[in-house]
Design an enzyme around this catalytic site. Structure first.
Site, PDB file in Angstrom:
ATOM      1  CE  LYS A 171      -1.942   2.963   2.487  1.00 49.25           C
ATOM      2  NZ  LYS A 171      -1.968   4.110   1.569  1.00 49.25           N
ATOM      3  CD  GLU A 246      13.055   0.383   9.862  1.00 51.79           C
ATOM      4  OE1 GLU A 246      13.479   1.307  10.572  1.00 51.79           O
ATOM      5  OE2 GLU A 246      13.655  -0.684   9.717  1.00 51.79           O
ATOM      6  CB  CYS A 280      13.144   8.567   8.795  1.00 53.37           C
ATOM      7  SG  CYS A 280      14.131   7.448   7.806  1.00 53.37           S
ATOM      8  CD  GLU A 381       9.851  12.559  11.838  1.00 47.29           C
ATOM      9  OE1 GLU A 381       8.653  12.236  11.972  1.00 47.29           O
ATOM     10  OE2 GLU A 381      10.684  11.810  11.302  1.00 47.29           O
TER      11      GLU A 381
HETATM   12  P1  NAD Z   1       2.190   8.066   7.696  1.00 50.67           P
HETATM   13  O1  NAD Z   1       2.358   7.260   8.936  1.00 50.67           O
HETATM   14  O2  NAD Z   1       1.176   9.144   7.689  1.00 50.67           O
HETATM   15  O3  NAD Z   1       1.817   7.122   6.462  1.00 50.67           O
HETATM   16  C1  NAD Z   1       2.629   6.034   6.080  1.00 50.67           C
HETATM   17  C2  NAD Z   1       1.757   5.001   5.369  1.00 50.67           C
HETATM   18  O4  NAD Z   1       0.845   4.444   6.311  1.00 50.67           O
HETATM   19  C3  NAD Z   1       0.921   5.586   4.245  1.00 50.67           C
HETATM   20  O5  NAD Z   1       0.868   4.668   3.175  1.00 50.67           O
HETATM   21  C4  NAD Z   1      -0.445   5.740   4.913  1.00 50.67           C
HETATM   22  O6  NAD Z   1      -1.508   5.748   3.984  1.00 50.67           O
HETATM   23  C5  NAD Z   1      -0.473   4.502   5.803  1.00 50.67           C
HETATM   24  N1  NAD Z   1      -1.391   4.562   6.944  1.00 50.67           N
HETATM   25  C6  NAD Z   1      -1.866   5.652   7.588  1.00 50.67           C
HETATM   26  N2  NAD Z   1      -2.714   5.282   8.579  1.00 50.67           N
HETATM   27  C7  NAD Z   1      -2.759   3.930   8.565  1.00 50.67           C
HETATM   28  C8  NAD Z   1      -3.442   2.939   9.345  1.00 50.67           C
HETATM   29  N3  NAD Z   1      -4.251   3.280  10.344  1.00 50.67           N
HETATM   30  N4  NAD Z   1      -3.241   1.645   9.055  1.00 50.67           N
HETATM   31  C9  NAD Z   1      -2.406   1.274   8.067  1.00 50.67           C
HETATM   32  N5  NAD Z   1      -1.754   2.152   7.277  1.00 50.67           N
HETATM   33  C10 NAD Z   1      -1.913   3.468   7.529  1.00 50.67           C
HETATM   34  O7  NAD Z   1       3.635   8.636   7.341  1.00 50.67           O
HETATM   35  P2  NAD Z   1       4.025   9.651   6.167  1.00 50.67           P
HETATM   36  O8  NAD Z   1       3.560  11.015   6.550  1.00 50.67           O
HETATM   37  O9  NAD Z   1       3.646   9.081   4.851  1.00 50.67           O
HETATM   38  O10 NAD Z   1       5.630   9.580   6.234  1.00 50.67           O
HETATM   39  C11 NAD Z   1       6.410  10.408   7.033  1.00 50.67           C
HETATM   40  C12 NAD Z   1       6.843   9.681   8.292  1.00 50.67           C
HETATM   41  O11 NAD Z   1       7.536   8.490   7.949  1.00 50.67           O
HETATM   42  C13 NAD Z   1       7.805  10.471   9.150  1.00 50.67           C
HETATM   43  O12 NAD Z   1       7.444  10.351  10.498  1.00 50.67           O
HETATM   44  C14 NAD Z   1       9.137   9.770   8.914  1.00 50.67           C
HETATM   45  O13 NAD Z   1      10.082   9.902   9.936  1.00 50.67           O
HETATM   46  C15 NAD Z   1       8.705   8.378   8.741  1.00 50.67           C
HETATM   47  N6  NAD Z   1       9.732   7.619   8.036  1.00 50.67           N
HETATM   48  C16 NAD Z   1      10.447   6.686   8.735  1.00 50.67           C
HETATM   49  C17 NAD Z   1      11.466   5.983   8.106  1.00 50.67           C
HETATM   50  C18 NAD Z   1      12.271   4.949   8.842  1.00 50.67           C
HETATM   51  O14 NAD Z   1      12.893   4.124   8.185  1.00 50.67           O
HETATM   52  N7  NAD Z   1      12.296   4.938  10.156  1.00 50.67           N
HETATM   53  C19 NAD Z   1      11.730   6.223   6.763  1.00 50.67           C
HETATM   54  C20 NAD Z   1      10.977   7.183   6.090  1.00 50.67           C
HETATM   55  C21 NAD Z   1       9.957   7.874   6.739  1.00 50.67           C
END
Ligand code: NAD
Length: 477
Positions: A171, A246, A280, A381
């Site tokens: 997804k 992650e 991240c 963040e």
């Molecule tokens: P997000 O958590 O809003 O969304 C990530 C994914 O999860 C999207 O595909 C979203 O549609 C899905 N999602 C949202 N709610 C959900 C639910 N209830 N159940 C299942 N899936 C759901 O994150 P974002 O805004 O897309 O990305 C930014 C964040 O990602 C930042 O916090 C960043 O630090 C983190 N990030 C972490 C890493 C790592 O490796 N640690 C790498 C890149 C980004």
């Protein structure tokens, strides 16, 4: 306009409801593509397809799986220009960076093609029995990813998942699904059985939630915000699913008095501002020894002002727009909060001026002096191009400040003293420590977070283990 559909059971499909959404370019808000938007029912169909394909793929020999993964890597490279262009159009990053991301995703597939062959198991002799320890694929995996590196972070999951013999439903992020979908399509076209690789589009709270809650998925691999990860972990508990998370970061960057100040400033600027700080493992907080604060700050400001900002499709652009209006707004709020609490604005702090920047979500790389831990930018963040700087007197103080956070993804130290480097590396609470480097990602080494930055590890052989169950077979003698 480009059309993006879902991939279910090897076929490109629209959603059952027929719903579509327009994806817009963050550099100018022009429409880029029309995307099919799925629902819980579409997610169920994809999970069922992955379940049907699981016995076929998991029983395919490791050698054959490796051949298909190498073929997938080749196909991704062959289509890299097209995938990278979509990535720039939907996410904003400069085309050269988008291309690097796609090519590095192909490398991930090649790596796991070979790593999958090396999962040998164990043979243990006891006095009255022999034990065979087997590793077997977990089953259907749900791969849920964010918008900042939508192709690479998906590849980190697709590679080990398929190498282990699992099938999956991916997804991608709702607002940047194009390149990720094309990436999975290339992988699927390389010769996977129908249904082994599926993609569903749609809202996280609906399609993502179904992938987490439906008992068909046995493993959830997620990259995204800590809050979403917390929700996923709680809901995966209903079926005791395997989870890899992650999550967010708030990475400190320590510049010691004996560091190569110019090299440290260049490294900090690159890691704080590239991808507009939407990484991240971005540098979020800089702690600099008082003795070298002045030359370090001067060099950092120079670097910050040297970046060429513009539409990612223009040649020689270093930084594109931010991903969305919401991201830019949050960045503005964090900067305003810091200035109100006494920070000094040393560079940036606003959008660049000029006609070229009027319609996009542009923001200038921002350097803040006199930062302290009362400021949001030092604790939350930001996920934007902001580098706040705080001075320190002793290494102990710097390590204490660096660890004063619920996050623990990456931490960086610049020093030319081996003892200082080791003491800092041992004392910092993070999954990845960069000593005189500004990146803790290496395909062959584990990547992941401590504390609320995550659970489990991706990359290296650790990444493969996350998709394998252990079985003990005891033979009576
Ligand atoms: P997000 O958590 O809003 O969304 C990530 C994914 O999860 C999207 O595909 C979203 O549609 C899905 N999602 C949202 N709610 C959900 C639910 N209830 N159940 C299942 N899936 C759901 O994150 P974002 O805004 O897309 O990305 C930014 C964040 O990602 C930042 O916090 C960043 O630090 C983190 N990030 C972490 C890493 C790592 O490796 N640690 C790498 C890149 C980004």
């Amino acid at each position: 306009m480009y059309q993006s559909q879902m991939l279910i059971n090897g076929v490109q499909v629209s959603s059952l409801s027929g719903k579509v959404e327009i994806i817009r370019n963050p550099a100018n808000q022009e429409p880029v593509a029309e995307v099919t938007v799925g629902s819980r029912q579409d997610a169920c169909l994809a999970l069922e397809a992955a379940r049907r394909a699981f016995p076929i793929w998991s029983l395919t020999s490791r050698q054959e799986r490796a051949k298909i993964l190498h073929a997938a890597a080749d196909l991704v490279r062959h289509r890299a220009e097209q995938i990278a262009r979509l990535l720039t159009l939907e996410q904003g990053k400069p085309l050269k960076n988008a291309k690097m991301e796609v090519l590095s995703s192909a490398d991930v597939l090649d790596f796991y093609a070979e790593e999958g062959k090396r999962d040998f198991g164990e043979w243990i002799s006891s006095s009255h029995s022999r034990s065979i320890v087997l590793r077997q694929p977990v089953g259907v995996a749900a791969l849920i990813t964010p918008w900042n590196f939508p192709v690479d972070l998906l590849a980190w999951k697709v590679g080990p998942c398929l190498a282990a013999g699992c099938t999956f439903v991916a997804k991608p992020p709702s607002l940047a699904p194009l390149a990720a979908t094309e990436f999975v399509r290339a992988v699927s076209d390389a010769g996977l059985p129908a249904g082994a690789a599926n993609v569903v589009h749609g809202a996280g709270g609906e399609v993502g939630a179904e992938l987490v809650e439906n008992p068909i998925s046995r493993k959830i691999a997620f990259t995204g915000e800590t809050e979403t990860g917390r929700w996923i972990m709680a809901h995966a508990a209903a079926h005791i699913k395997r989870v890899s998370l992650e999550l967010g970061g708030q990475s400190p960057f320590i510049v010691c008095a004996d560091a190569d100040v110019k090299a440290a400033a260049a490294a900090a600027a690159q890691r704080a501002f590239s991808n507009m700080g939407q990484i991240c493992i971005s540098v979020n907080r800089i702690y600099v020894a008082e003795e070298v604060a002045e030359p370090f700050i001067e060099a950092l400001v120079k670097r910050a002002e040297r970046f060429k900002i513009g539409d990612g499709l223009q040649p020689d652009v270093d930084l594109g727009p931010m991903f969305s209006g919401a991201q830019r707004e949050k960045t503005r709020e964090h900067v305003a909060d810091a200035l109100e609490k006494g920070a000094a604005l040393l560079s940036g702090g606003q959008e660049p001026e000029g006609e070229d920047y009027e319609k996009g979500y542009f923001f200038r790389p921002t350097v803040l002096g006199e930062a302290d831990h009362s400021m949001r930018v030092m604790r939350e963040e930001t996920f934007g191009p902001v580098a706040p700087i705080m001075k320190f007197k002793t290494l102990e103080e710097a390590i204490h400040l660096a660890n004063d956070t619920e996050y623990g993804l990456a931490a960086y130290v610049f020093t030319n003293d081996l003892k200082t480097a080791l003491c800092a590396a041992e004392g910092l609470e993070a999954g990845g420590i960069g000593i005189n480097v500004n990146n803790v990602v290496d395909l062959q080494a584990p990547f992941g977070g401590w504390k609320e930055s995550g659970l489990g590890r991706e990359l290296g052989h650790y990444g493969l283990e996350a998709y394998l169950e252990t079985k003990h077979i005891r033979l009576g003698m």
